[in-house]
Design a protein around this motif. Structure first.
Motif, PDB file in Angstrom:
ATOM      1  N   SER A  29      43.414  40.836  31.938  1.00  0.00           N
ATOM      2  CA  SER A  29      42.568  41.095  33.106  1.00  0.00           C
ATOM      3  C   SER A  29      41.091  40.965  32.754  1.00  0.00           C
ATOM      4  O   SER A  29      40.285  40.515  33.572  1.00  0.00           O
ATOM      5  CB  SER A  29      42.853  42.481  33.685  1.00  0.00           C
ATOM      6  OG  SER A  29      42.538  43.500  32.765  1.00  0.00           O
ATOM      7  N   ALA A 160      37.392  50.162  34.696  1.00  0.00           N
ATOM      8  CA  ALA A 160      38.706  49.838  35.268  1.00  0.00           C
ATOM      9  C   ALA A 160      38.543  49.262  36.671  1.00  0.00           C
ATOM     10  O   ALA A 160      39.216  48.289  37.042  1.00  0.00           O
ATOM     11  CB  ALA A 160      39.580  51.087  35.287  1.00  0.00           C
ATOM     12  N   ALA A 161      37.660  49.865  37.458  1.00  0.00           N
ATOM     13  CA  ALA A 161      37.437  49.374  38.824  1.00  0.00           C
ATOM     14  C   ALA A 161      36.859  47.960  38.804  1.00  0.00           C
ATOM     15  O   ALA A 161      37.204  47.131  39.649  1.00  0.00           O
ATOM     16  CB  ALA A 161      36.494  50.322  39.565  1.00  0.00           C
ATOM     17  N   LEU A 164      39.708  45.587  38.112  1.00  0.00           N
ATOM     18  CA  LEU A 164      40.553  45.462  39.302  1.00  0.00           C
ATOM     19  C   LEU A 164      39.858  44.655  40.401  1.00  0.00           C
ATOM     20  O   LEU A 164      40.511  43.990  41.206  1.00  0.00           O
ATOM     21  CB  LEU A 164      40.926  46.851  39.831  1.00  0.00           C
ATOM     22  CG  LEU A 164      41.955  47.621  38.998  1.00  0.00           C
ATOM     23  CD1 LEU A 164      42.019  49.082  39.438  1.00  0.00           C
ATOM     24  CD2 LEU A 164      43.330  46.974  39.119  1.00  0.00           C
ATOM     25  N   ARG A 165      38.539  44.714  40.402  1.00  0.00           N
ATOM     26  CA  ARG A 165      37.779  43.974  41.413  1.00  0.00           C
ATOM     27  C   ARG A 165      38.017  42.470  41.296  1.00  0.00           C
ATOM     28  O   ARG A 165      37.998  41.749  42.297  1.00  0.00           O
ATOM     29  CB  ARG A 165      36.289  44.293  41.239  1.00  0.00           C
ATOM     30  CG  ARG A 165      35.396  43.872  42.397  1.00  0.00           C
ATOM     31  CD  ARG A 165      33.962  44.260  42.120  1.00  0.00           C
ATOM     32  NE  ARG A 165      33.074  43.915  43.216  1.00  0.00           N
ATOM     33  CZ  ARG A 165      32.794  44.711  44.242  1.00  0.00           C
ATOM     34  NH1 ARG A 165      33.343  45.909  44.305  1.00  0.00           N
ATOM     35  NH2 ARG A 165      31.978  44.332  45.197  1.00  0.00           N
ATOM     36  N   SER A 166      38.273  42.002  40.061  1.00  0.00           N
ATOM     37  CA  SER A 166      38.527  40.574  39.865  1.00  0.00           C
ATOM     38  C   SER A 166      39.851  40.154  40.502  1.00  0.00           C
ATOM     39  O   SER A 166      40.099  38.964  40.694  1.00  0.00           O
ATOM     40  CB  SER A 166      38.529  40.234  38.365  1.00  0.00           C
ATOM     41  OG  SER A 166      39.640  40.822  37.709  1.00  0.00           O
ATOM     42  N   PHE A 167      40.712  41.120  40.835  1.00  0.00           N
ATOM     43  CA  PHE A 167      41.979  40.838  41.513  1.00  0.00           C
ATOM     44  C   PHE A 167      41.878  41.091  43.021  1.00  0.00           C
ATOM     45  O   PHE A 167      42.885  41.057  43.730  1.00  0.00           O
ATOM     46  CB  PHE A 167      43.098  41.689  40.938  1.00  0.00           C
ATOM     47  CG  PHE A 167      43.461  41.347  39.520  1.00  0.00           C
ATOM     48  CD1 PHE A 167      44.337  40.306  39.240  1.00  0.00           C
ATOM     49  CD2 PHE A 167      42.920  42.038  38.464  1.00  0.00           C
ATOM     50  CE1 PHE A 167      44.671  39.984  37.933  1.00  0.00           C
ATOM     51  CE2 PHE A 167      43.243  41.730  37.152  1.00  0.00           C
ATOM     52  CZ  PHE A 167      44.118  40.693  36.890  1.00  0.00           C
ATOM     53  N   PHE A 169      40.572  43.994  44.428  1.00  0.00           N
ATOM     54  CA  PHE A 169      40.620  45.402  44.798  1.00  0.00           C
ATOM     55  C   PHE A 169      39.206  45.953  44.954  1.00  0.00           C
ATOM     56  O   PHE A 169      38.421  45.940  44.015  1.00  0.00           O
ATOM     57  CB  PHE A 169      41.363  46.224  43.736  1.00  0.00           C
ATOM     58  CG  PHE A 169      42.850  45.999  43.714  1.00  0.00           C
ATOM     59  CD1 PHE A 169      43.690  46.769  44.498  1.00  0.00           C
ATOM     60  CD2 PHE A 169      43.400  45.018  42.916  1.00  0.00           C
ATOM     61  CE1 PHE A 169      45.065  46.566  44.473  1.00  0.00           C
ATOM     62  CE2 PHE A 169      44.765  44.804  42.881  1.00  0.00           C
ATOM     63  CZ  PHE A 169      45.603  45.580  43.674  1.00  0.00           C
ATOM     64  N   HIS A 173      40.333  50.389  48.346  1.00  0.00           N
ATOM     65  CA  HIS A 173      41.742  50.198  48.029  1.00  0.00           C
ATOM     66  C   HIS A 173      42.232  51.188  46.978  1.00  0.00           C
ATOM     67  O   HIS A 173      43.444  51.369  46.821  1.00  0.00           O
ATOM     68  CB  HIS A 173      41.988  48.776  47.504  1.00  0.00           C
ATOM     69  CG  HIS A 173      41.639  47.712  48.485  1.00  0.00           C
ATOM     70  ND1 HIS A 173      40.894  46.599  48.154  1.00  0.00           N
ATOM     71  CD2 HIS A 173      41.917  47.602  49.812  1.00  0.00           C
ATOM     72  CE1 HIS A 173      40.737  45.845  49.219  1.00  0.00           C
ATOM     73  NE2 HIS A 173      41.342  46.429  50.241  1.00  0.00           N
ATOM     74  N   LEU A 174      41.295  51.812  46.269  1.00  0.00           N
ATOM     75  CA  LEU A 174      41.661  52.702  45.167  1.00  0.00           C
ATOM     76  C   LEU A 174      41.784  54.162  45.608  1.00  0.00           C
ATOM     77  O   LEU A 174      42.065  55.027  44.789  1.00  0.00           O
ATOM     78  CB  LEU A 174      40.623  52.593  44.047  1.00  0.00           C
ATOM     79  CG  LEU A 174      40.398  51.167  43.493  1.00  0.00           C
ATOM     80  CD1 LEU A 174      39.351  51.195  42.397  1.00  0.00           C
ATOM     81  CD2 LEU A 174      41.705  50.583  42.972  1.00  0.00           C
TER      82      LEU A 174
END
Length: 236
Positions: A29, A160-161, A164-167, A169, A173-174
């Motif tokens: 990721s 972590a956020a 996840l943003r690259s996917f 999110f 959404h969290l």
């Protein structure tokens, strides 16, 4: 044989294996995130798979070392690489801003006793996010200040956020993840409440240790349940 046919390509997993010994914190990721931020541009096969060449791996090594050794934000690293790509002579990385005092630079944060105190700008730079993304994380209660600064937990959550943003999110959404964490916290606090009520010396320390053990087991259970659900839902 043509040049393209002779070219040695690597999959993203092979690149991960190549760099993981030197950079234990690297993940698939993270590589995808760096690509989304425009720091690397691997080729793509007709079916859309990433095709890395040795130069891509070396570029990744440079980026990861710049973060680890000089603690540079991604925007500064990108500016440096852009200058190199244009044939310019960028200033030495050592001349750039180094890690703020007390900041732990690795995702693993191996030394859990080290103090982490970050300003808003330092946190955004360390996590590789902009002010708007940080505002959203605070708005939805995912990150809170510890006094006038941000602590280790805020750094880990922001990183972590960002990944996840690259996917796709966003902070909104969290909220479900935050709600699930709050329910787990409630269960753990209820479990250690009897110990906390004891008047004996060390009761609070014992309760804290028990809470950490329960939390670790809860995380393992959560990971196993998610893995099982994904396997049942996605595997052919």
């Amino acid at each position: 044989m043509s040049t393209s046919a002779a070219r040695a390509y690597m999959t993203i997993g092979e690149v991960l294996g190549l760099l993981s010994a030197e950079f234990p914190d690297i993940t698939v990721s993270k590589i995808r995130f760096l690509e989304a931020e425009g720091l690397i541009e691997p080729e793509r096969s007709p079916s859309g798979y990433r095709k890395f060449v040795p130069a891509d791996a070396e570029r990744l090594r440079f980026i990861l070392a710049a973060q680890r050794d000089h603690y540079l934000p991604l925007r500064v690293i990108k500016e440096h690489l852009d200058a190199v790509d244009r044939g310019l002579d960028p200033p030495p990385l050592g001349a750039r801003r180094r890690a703020p005092r007390g900041l732990v630079a690795t995702d693993s944060v191996a030394d859990e006793t080290a103090e982490v105190r970050l300003t808003r700008r330092q946190l955004a730079d360390a996590a590789g996010i902009d002010g708007e993304a940080l505002d959203e994380l605070e708005e939805f209660g995912l990150i809170r200040r510890a006094g006038s600064h941000y602590d280790r937990d805020a750094l880990m959550i922001a990183r972590a956020a960002a990944a996840l943003r690259s996917f796709g999110f966003e902070a909104r959404h969290l909220r479900a993840v935050k709600s699930a964490a709050e329910r787990e916290i409630g269960l753990i606090e209820a479990a250690v409440a009897p110990t906390m009520r004891q008047r004996s010396p060390g009761a609070r320390a014992r309760a804290a240790e028990t809470a950490r053990e329960i939390a670790a087991l809860s995380l393992k259970l959560h990971a196993a349940l998610v893995s099982m659900g994904l396997r049942e839902g996605l595997d052919p």
